[in-house]
Design an enzyme around this catalytic site. Structure first.
Site, PDB file in Angstrom:
ATOM      1  N   ARG A   1     -24.261  50.293 -16.080  1.00 41.00           N
ATOM      2  CA  ARG A   1     -24.978  50.639 -17.323  1.00 41.00           C
ATOM      3  C   ARG A   1     -24.814  49.502 -18.321  1.00 41.00           C
ATOM      4  O   ARG A   1     -23.716  48.956 -18.471  1.00 41.00           O
ATOM      5  CB  ARG A   1     -24.429  51.941 -17.910  1.00 41.00           C
TER       6      ARG A   1
ATOM      7  N   ARG B   1     -20.808  61.721 -18.568  1.00 35.33           N
ATOM      8  CA  ARG B   1     -21.339  62.365 -17.370  1.00 35.33           C
ATOM      9  C   ARG B   1     -21.710  61.377 -16.273  1.00 35.33           C
ATOM     10  O   ARG B   1     -21.368  61.554 -15.103  1.00 35.33           O
ATOM     11  CB  ARG B   1     -22.585  63.202 -17.711  1.00 35.33           C
ATOM     12  N   THR B   2     -22.456  60.351 -16.639  1.00 33.80           N
ATOM     13  CA  THR B   2     -23.012  59.471 -15.607  1.00 33.80           C
ATOM     14  C   THR B   2     -21.895  58.774 -14.825  1.00 33.80           C
ATOM     15  O   THR B   2     -21.872  58.796 -13.596  1.00 33.80           O
ATOM     16  CB  THR B   2     -23.975  58.453 -16.242  1.00 33.80           C
TER      17      THR B   2
ATOM     18  N   HIS C   1     -33.490  55.116 -16.767  1.00 29.76           N
ATOM     19  CA  HIS C   1     -32.257  55.810 -16.355  1.00 29.76           C
ATOM     20  C   HIS C   1     -32.645  56.711 -15.183  1.00 29.76           C
ATOM     21  O   HIS C   1     -32.690  57.929 -15.290  1.00 29.76           O
ATOM     22  CB  HIS C   1     -31.731  56.616 -17.546  1.00 29.76           C
TER      23      HIS C   1
ATOM     24  N   LYS D   1     -15.696  35.518 -21.735  1.00 31.07           N
ATOM     25  CA  LYS D   1     -15.453  34.063 -21.657  1.00 31.07           C
ATOM     26  C   LYS D   1     -16.753  33.311 -21.411  1.00 31.07           C
ATOM     27  O   LYS D   1     -16.742  32.120 -21.102  1.00 31.07           O
ATOM     28  CB  LYS D   1     -14.480  33.759 -20.513  1.00 31.07           C
TER      29      LYS D   1
HETATM   30  C1  NCD Z   1     -28.469  60.124 -21.490  1.00 36.48           C
HETATM   31  C2  NCD Z   1     -28.449  58.612 -21.588  1.00 36.48           C
HETATM   32  O1  NCD Z   1     -27.390  58.004 -21.519  1.00 36.48           O
HETATM   33  O2  NCD Z   1     -29.538  58.074 -21.717  1.00 36.48           O
HETATM   34  N1  NCD Z   1     -27.228  60.702 -21.178  1.00 36.48           N
HETATM   35  C3  NCD Z   1     -26.785  60.782 -19.901  1.00 36.48           C
HETATM   36  O3  NCD Z   1     -26.907  59.866 -19.116  1.00 36.48           O
HETATM   37  N2  NCD Z   1     -26.244  61.939 -19.524  1.00 36.48           N
HETATM   38  C4  NCD Z   1     -29.103  60.761 -22.644  1.00 36.48           C
HETATM   39  C5  NCD Z   1     -28.586  60.480 -24.012  1.00 36.48           C
HETATM   40  O4  NCD Z   1     -27.601  59.746 -24.194  1.00 36.48           O
HETATM   41  O5  NCD Z   1     -29.180  61.004 -24.939  1.00 36.48           O
END
Ligand code: NCD
Length: 311
Positions: free
Chosen positions: A107, A56-57, A135, A86
């Site tokens: 991320r 999703r993100t 997050h 490397k």
């Molecule tokens: C969350 C995450 O990555 O922290 N998911 C997300 O970003 N949609 C929640 C999760 O992974 O449980």
């Protein structure tokens, strides 16, 4: 107007005024999305750099930039396929990528890694999850989803009288921590439901005390579910556990499904960042209270607003 920061690293960069600005932008973006997008980011490029898995993100950041007329370069396996293998540092990686692009969503599995990356980045960086750290964009889109359900009322009215139940891995979920940091300003009541070993960390409980928010903690979901206006469900965070057995012990400790939801109010909502892994049953998806797939869509509008405000 722009957002009052260069990088978005932590949820606590938001106060109610900044939140209002972003949410109003995001609300406009919903209309722009439905009309097929606009061109305000024409000529600009977003890089999505992911060391940790995501569905999703990452896709919603990319969709957001494309809907605004910009372009995207992406690497979803930075740990395996970039020059990091490397021995290149995060700072040098940032110096390089920020020569190419106008904004970066990143991320990483290590808390603090996104902050380290910003030391080398001339482009604005958005934290799309840093390990057990923060997050912010997920917390923002979750609260936006509640605001939308509350018909875009003023914030005090929209959030102030709610009872919010947070369920699951409250110790390790960066998402519930982000939600708490945004909601604390409006003093809803919190009911924190988790296995004893996965309780909300002391630092967040102290934050609630500092902000005069009423809260209670329990292991027993059945005894409190009828009080909730919002149920914020979260997966047991498998990747933060040292051993699999320990994780399996808690994986389905709670199961949100039709049976238990009979006890909940008719006009409440269930939100969840997803993915799910046994704790939120697909049988509940067709219930009008289930908002988690609508939430995914809200995430695009929210990220469109964010890109516009930072780029
Ligand atoms: C969350 C995450 O990555 O922290 N998911 C997300 O970003 N949609 C929640 C999760 O992974 O449980």
């Amino acid at each position: 107007m722009q957002l009052p920061f260069k990088h978005l690293l932590e949820t606590n960069q938001f106060n109610p005024e900044v939140l209002r600005f972003l949410f109003e932008e995001s609300r406009n973006m919903e209309g722009i999305f439905e009309k097929g997008g606009n061109q305000i980011m024409k000529g600009k490029i977003l890089a999505t750099l992911f060391w940790e898995p995501s569905t999703r993100t990452r896709f919603s950041f990319e969709t957001a930039m494309l809907k605004l007329g910009g372009q995207v370069i992406s690497n979803f396996s930075m740990g395996q396929s970039s020059s990091i293998t490397k021995g290149e540092t995060l700072e040098d990686t940032a110096r390089t990528i920020s020569c190419f692009v106008d904004i970066i969503a990143m991320r990483h599995h290590q808390q603090g890694a996104v902050a380290e990356f910003t030391k080398g980045s001339s482009a604005p960086v958005i934290n799309a999850g840093d390990g057990a750290g923060d997050h912010p964009t997920q917390g923002l889109l979750d609260i936006y989803t509640i605001w939308k359900w509350r018909k875009f009322e003023n914030f005090e009215k929209a959030f102030g009288n709610l009872t919010i139940g947070m369920i699951g891995d409250l110790k390790n979920s960066r998402v519930v921590h982000a939600q708490l940091q945004l909601l604390k300003f409006f003093k809803p009541k919190f009911i924190l439901v988790s296995p004893n070993a996965l309780r909300m960390p002391e630092v967040y409980l102290n934050m609630l005390k500092d902000y005069d928010c009423e809260y209670e903690e329990t292991e027993d979901l059945e005894s409190v579910i009828s009080d909730f206006d919002v149920l914020s469900d979260t997966r047991i965070q498998q990747e933060r556990f040292e051993n699999r057995e320990e994780f399996e012990k808690y994986r389905t400790f709670y199961q949100i499904g039709n049976k238990i939801m009979k006890k909940a109010k008719k006009d409440m909502i269930v939100i969840a960042p997803l993915p799910r892994f046994g704790e939120l049953l697909p049988e509940f998806d067709s219930d009008p209270r289930a908002k988690y797939f609508e939430q995914v869509k809200n995430g695009v509008a929210l990220r469109m607003g964010l890109i516009k405000g930072m780029c």
